[in-house]
Motif scaffolding. Structure first.
Motif: not given
Length: 198
Positions: A107-108, A126-129, A133-135
């Motif tokens: 969520r940038t 640390l990225w939850d998903n 995140a890559f998407h």
């Protein structure tokens, strides 16, 4: 005892908060300085490009990116880290070359196709998903954009091949990894590079 130690470690480095987070930020600024400089060098932002720094922490790499690019935008969920980055980059913020906001890799808050380069140091674990995140990072990068991610191998809970697979599933091309040794007390890092088709 181990649980308390893990909580303190998380408050310092994982999800920095409070006085322990402030101390963690100072440690990160010193220990990760070489890695941050290397990642910015690899990303090689041009003077007309915008860089998104995911998890800028105390702002070392954010500042280096902003000194080369048109603008650097840092997104971090930690207010403590945002405060430290704000202090380190105060002059560049005043010159409108650095922007900071609360956010995450997934969520940038960026518009689609709005940045040329995305960099991240010791944050992917640390990225939850990670797939989401890559998407998201693919979404905000312009055609021809590039992604540079570096993470200590010892804290990564998946193989580098899985990182490549997740990046490619999000639409990135040319995804590849390298094991980097930065010397000193810094452990080896996996470096992921990937591109957005032009």
């Amino acid at each position: 005892m181990a649980t308390r130690l893990m909580k303190a470690f998380d408050a310092a480095f994982g999800h920095p908060r409070g006085k322990v987070g402030e101390l963690g930020g100072r440690v990160m600024a010193k220990v990760n300085a070489k890695v941050e400089a290397h990642v910015v060098e690899v990303a090689n932002p041009a003077a007309n490009e915008t860089v998104l720094v995911v998890g800028p922490g105390p702002g070392v790499g954010l500042r280096l990116a902003a000194e080369r690019a048109f603008k650097a935008i840092g997104v971090d969920p930690s207010r403590v880290m945002l405060d430290e980055a704000r202090e380190r980059c105060a002059d560049l913020i005043a010159a409108d070359r650095v922007e900071l906001r609360e956010g995450t890799a997934a969520r940038t808050g960026q518009e689609p196709s709005s940045v040329d380069v995305v960099v991240s140091v010791n944050n992917v674990q640390l990225w939850d998903n990670r797939p989401a995140a890559f998407h998201e990072l693919f979404r905000v990068l312009k055609p021809g954009g590039r992604l540079v991610v570096s993470v200590h191998r010892m804290v990564l809970d998946v193989s580098e091949f899985e990182l490549v697979r997740e990046a490619e599933a999000a639409g990135f091309t040319g995804a590849r990894t390298t094991l980097r040794h930065h010397g000193g007390v810094v452990p080896p890092a996996i470096e992921l590079l990937a591109d957005v088709p032009a």
